[in-house]
Scaffold this active site. Sequence first.
Site, PDB file in Angstrom:
ATOM      1  N   ASP A 250      20.807  12.882  11.061  1.00 37.85           N
ATOM      2  CA  ASP A 250      19.610  13.629  12.231  1.00 37.85           C
ATOM      3  C   ASP A 250      19.689  14.562  13.196  1.00 37.85           C
ATOM      4  OD1 ASP A 250      17.744  12.322  14.273  1.00 37.85           O
ATOM      5  OD2 ASP A 250      19.775  11.988  15.748  1.00 37.85           O
ATOM      6  N   ASP A 252      19.053  15.798  16.730  1.00 34.89           N
ATOM      7  CA  ASP A 252      19.429  15.750  18.008  1.00 34.89           C
ATOM      8  C   ASP A 252      20.635  14.403  18.183  1.00 34.89           C
ATOM      9  OD1 ASP A 252      17.341  17.479  19.044  1.00 34.89           O
ATOM     10  OD2 ASP A 252      16.141  15.774  18.573  1.00 34.89           O
TER      11      ASP A 252
END
Length: 422
Positions: A250, A252
């Site tokens: 991922d 953020d």
Amino acid sequence: MKVVIMAGGKGTRIAQVNATVPKPMIPIEGKPILEYQIETLKKQGYTDIILIVGHMGNVIQKYFGDGSAFGVQISYIVEEQPLGTAGALYFLKDEIQNDFLLLNGDIIFDVDIQKFLEYHCNQRTAATILTHPNSHPYDSGIIIADDKNRVTNWLHKEDERLWYKNRVNAGLHMFSPRIFESFHEAKKCDLDRDVLKPLIKEGELSVYDSPEYIKDMGTPDRYYAVIEDIKSGKVSAKNLKNKQKAIFLDRDGTINKYVGFLTDINEFELLDGVTEAIKMINESGYLAIVVTNQPVIARGEVSVEELQEIHNKMETLLGQAGAYIDDIFYCPHHPHKGYEGERPEYKIECECRKPKPGMLFAAAEKYNIDLSESWMIGDGENDIEAGKNAGCKVCAVGDVEINNVPRYNSLLECIKAVFEQR
């Protein structure tokens, strides 16, 4: 298909390893670099080889002869005077009538050549260069391409740059015979600057991006690193004919500091330990692939171009520390409507928005990834569910607590734990 190998370089930077032979003949584990190249080509059925030799070319000719002892057919172009990295191609104008592969004689590689050739033929450009990320983009030429993979700019090492996608010329090129239109006489010229770069404005230069193994022997450090990669089996394992393993990340809150919906490039900041973690992934042989939901596109808060610039900043910062991302997949969709400035074409239910596994499936198809041997790492439940839905192993970072899912305070801690389990 014919293969042309530029084997005439002196190798001034690597001369301290072995100055008694031309650069392509420097041995690795008892075999010259050039022999590794020929073995790789032969293994895939490419046996019609032309060697362009110059400096100490007699050493190469004596060793390989006509190629029959190595199961291939070799002919030679001998440079009586140095003609740079491309000048000798002039002598092949009447010999080559079909697409051909040109490669540098100082690289170790194992690439699915047929896949590269098919891609080149579909692009229908005069030339297609194989690009990849590397651990030193700050001192490499950077290739910039559009969404159709046509090159739009070529930044050389001395050119000014700020944020850029870490993609460099790997030293493998597919050429249409139209490339010979650039050669009118036998004279010294540079392949990149005099032949390839002028094709950009004509839309005749494409890129083929691949994470497969390609490293040059330009410096002693790279030479010794390649030796270890050959010993470990990493070189052949990276060929896309073989099943790959990936660590999906991922963005953020996992790679960069979480600031909510990130819309300002100035707010992008790598988390502590991230560069070390991604370097570990790079060195392991796993692919490092970012999969990120970016509803800011659908909400009209960031354009596709602005998002690309944010990702360019990420790749630049990682590259400055010797780390790289193999690919980035993002979902621009957001199903909920009613936002001022929203973009209706992205306001849809899709298969790529996490927790759906569409981005992971797309990456698996593109790179022949075994999802059951891969990992999804993120800081939210959607990341973990996407990984599970794709059949990956999962691991969480940050403050998130998810039942029966191991959690670590940082990406670095997580990657260390993942590799301890191997």
